[in-house]
Write a protein that holds these residues in place. Structure first.
Motif, PDB file in Angstrom:
ATOM      1  N   MET A 184       0.855  -1.179   0.000  1.00 53.05           N
ATOM      2  CA  MET A 184       0.000   0.000   0.000  1.00 53.05           C
ATOM      3  C   MET A 184       0.892   1.231   0.000  1.00 53.05           C
ATOM      4  SD  MET A 184      -1.388   0.066   3.915  1.00 53.05           S
ATOM      5  CE  MET A 184      -0.265  -0.148   5.293  1.00 53.05           C
ATOM      6  N   VAL A 185       0.298   2.368  -0.365  1.00 53.97           N
ATOM      7  CA  VAL A 185       1.042   3.617  -0.421  1.00 53.97           C
ATOM      8  C   VAL A 185       0.409   4.609   0.542  1.00 53.97           C
ATOM      9  CG1 VAL A 185       1.771   5.550  -1.864  1.00 53.97           C
ATOM     10  CG2 VAL A 185       1.720   3.233  -2.820  1.00 53.97           C
ATOM     11  N   LEU A 186       1.229   5.162   1.421  1.00 55.69           N
ATOM     12  CA  LEU A 186       0.801   6.200   2.347  1.00 55.69           C
ATOM     13  C   LEU A 186       1.424   7.523   1.923  1.00 55.69           C
ATOM     14  CD1 LEU A 186       1.350   4.288   5.725  1.00 55.69           C
ATOM     15  CD2 LEU A 186      -0.744   4.405   4.350  1.00 55.69           C
ATOM     16  N   ARG A 187       0.678   8.604   2.066  1.00 57.44           N
ATOM     17  CA  ARG A 187       1.190   9.941   1.749  1.00 57.44           C
ATOM     18  C   ARG A 187       1.206  10.762   3.033  1.00 57.44           C
ATOM     19  NH1 ARG A 187      -0.428  13.310  -3.533  1.00 57.44           N
ATOM     20  NH2 ARG A 187       1.050  11.733  -4.309  1.00 57.44           N
ATOM     21  N   LEU A 188       2.406  11.025   3.535  1.00 59.92           N
ATOM     22  CA  LEU A 188       2.564  11.779   4.776  1.00 59.92           C
ATOM     23  C   LEU A 188       3.014  13.204   4.479  1.00 59.92           C
ATOM     24  CD1 LEU A 188       2.918   8.709   5.674  1.00 59.92           C
ATOM     25  CD2 LEU A 188       4.222   9.635   7.599  1.00 59.92           C
ATOM     26  N   PRO A 189       2.362  14.205   5.070  1.00 64.18           N
ATOM     27  CA  PRO A 189       2.919  15.556   4.996  1.00 64.18           C
ATOM     28  C   PRO A 189       4.343  15.551   5.539  1.00 64.18           C
ATOM     29  CG  PRO A 189       0.696  15.600   5.887  1.00 64.18           C
ATOM     30  CD  PRO A 189       1.105  14.152   5.828  1.00 64.18           C
ATOM     31  N   VAL A 190       5.199  16.391   4.961  1.00 63.51           N
ATOM     32  CA  VAL A 190       6.613  16.396   5.332  1.00 63.51           C
ATOM     33  C   VAL A 190       6.785  16.563   6.840  1.00 63.51           C
ATOM     34  CG1 VAL A 190       8.750  17.724   5.173  1.00 63.51           C
ATOM     35  CG2 VAL A 190       7.508  17.123   3.103  1.00 63.51           C
TER      36      VAL A 190
END
Length: 284
Positions: free
Chosen positions: A178-184
C-alpha cells in the motif's frame, strides 16, 4: 543473548520516538537493553546485563576508549524515549536505559548495571493476544543511519495496519503493498528528524539512506518518493509530502499460554541486595 527476531508490541513500534542526538548505535543499544529488561520481572531499577554477549549480539559493537565509551553513556543519560497518547506512560518522555555515573559505571563480573525505568519495561513487555511486529536483529547490528531503526519500526507498524487513515494514498484489497502519503512535517515527527532540515534534504540525507539499509538486510519492498505542490515557479514547487510504499504485514499475536523467556534467565538478572555491592569490581 538476543533472538534473531525481536517481538515488539505493535503500538510501541508505531509510536516510539528517540531523541535526535542519539546515534544509530546508541539507539540499537538502548532498544536491546529495553527489550531484555522486559523479559523478566524485577524488584529493582538496576538490571545486570552481561556486556560482551550484548556487544556480540549487536554485531560486535566496539568497546571504544574510556573517554568515548563514557561519552556514549553520557548521551544516553540525556536521552529519552517518548510516544504519543496511545501509550500514556511514555507520552511525556522517559529517560532511556542508562549506566549511571560514578562507581556503577564499572564492569562487575562482566556485566554493566543498567537503570531501566519501569515504564519502559511495561511498554516493551508483551501481554497474551497482543499484536506484535517482528524486528530483525540484523537491523540493530547493521544500522548506521540514526533513522534506520525508527523507519524500520514504522514500516512494520504501518504495514500491520497501525497508521493514520488520513495518510492512505492507495490500499487496494488483494494488493501486497500500500502507499501512504505523509505531509513532510508529520514524516519528520514519525522518524524523529530535525525540523530545520529542508524537505529536499529530508529525503536525500535521512529517508533514502535509512531505506537503503533496510532493503539491504530485509526482503521488504520499501520505497519512498518526494511529492511537490503545484507551482508556477521553475522547478515545480516545494516538497510537501512523502509517498511511502510499504508491504502489508499480518501482525503476530502472542498466544494465551506463557511463552518462556527468549534466553536462559541467568543471562539477565535483577541486582541482588548486597551490603557491599562493590566488593568484586573490575575496572573498565
Amino acid at each position: 543473548m538476543l533472538p534473531e527476531t525481536l517481538e515488539i508490541p505493535l503500538v510501541l513500534a508505531a509510536t516510539i520516538r528517540f531523541d535526535p542526538e542519539l546515534t544509530a548505535r546508541d539507539r540499537s543499544l538502548l532498544l536491546a537493553v529495553s527489550y531484555l529488561a522486559a523479559q523478566e520481572e524485577y524488584h529493582d531499577e538496576l538490571v545486570s546485563i552481561p556486556d560482551l554477549p550484548l556487544r556480540r549480539a549487536l554485531g560486535d559493537l566496539r568497546r571504544l576508549d574510556e573517554g568515548r565509551e563514557f561519552a556514549r553513556y553520557d548521551r544516553l543519560e540525556k536521552g529519552s524515549i517518548r510516544t504519543d497518547e496511545r501509550m500514556p506512560d511514555l507520552e511525556e518522555g522517559v529517560e532511556v536505559p542508562i549506566v549511571p555515573r560514578g562507581m556503577r559505571r564499572r564492569l562487575i563480573r562482566g556485566a554493566y548495571r543498567w537503570a531501566v525505568d519501569d515504564r519502559i519495561r511495561r511498554a516493551f513487555a508483551i501481554t497474551p493476544r497482543e499484536p506484535v511486529v517482528e524486528l530483525p536483529l540484523e537491523i540493530l547490528r547493521s544500522a548506521r543511519s540514526r533513522y534506520t531503526l525508527p523507519m524500520m519500526l514504522r514500516t512494520l507498524a504501518w504495514g500491520a495496519g497501525e497508521y493514520d487513515r488520513r495518510w492512505v494514498r492507495r490500499n487496494r484489497p488483494g494488493d501486497d503493498v500500500m502507499v501512504l502519503r505523509l505531509p513532510v512535517d508529520e514524516m519528520r515527527i514519525e522518524i524523529g528528524a530535525d525540523p530545520a532540515v529542508p524537505p529536499v534534504d529530508l529525503m536525500r540525507r535521512e529517508i533514502e539512506p535509512a531505506i537503503r539499509e533496510i532493503t539491504t538486510v530485509t526482503d521488504l519492498s520499501l520505497e519512498a518518493m518526494a511529492i511537490k505542490a503545484p507551482s508556477m515557479k521553475k522547478g515545480g514547487g516545494r516538497v510537501r509530502w512523502i509517498d511511502i510504499q510499504v508491504d502489508k504485514i499480518e501482525p503476530k499475536r502472542i498466544p494465551d499460554a506463557p511463552v518462556g523467556p527468549v534466553r536462559p534467565s541467568a543471562e539477565v538478572v535483577p541486582i541482588p541486595v548486597d551490603p557491599d555491592p562493590w566488593s568484586e569490581e573490575v575496572e573498565f
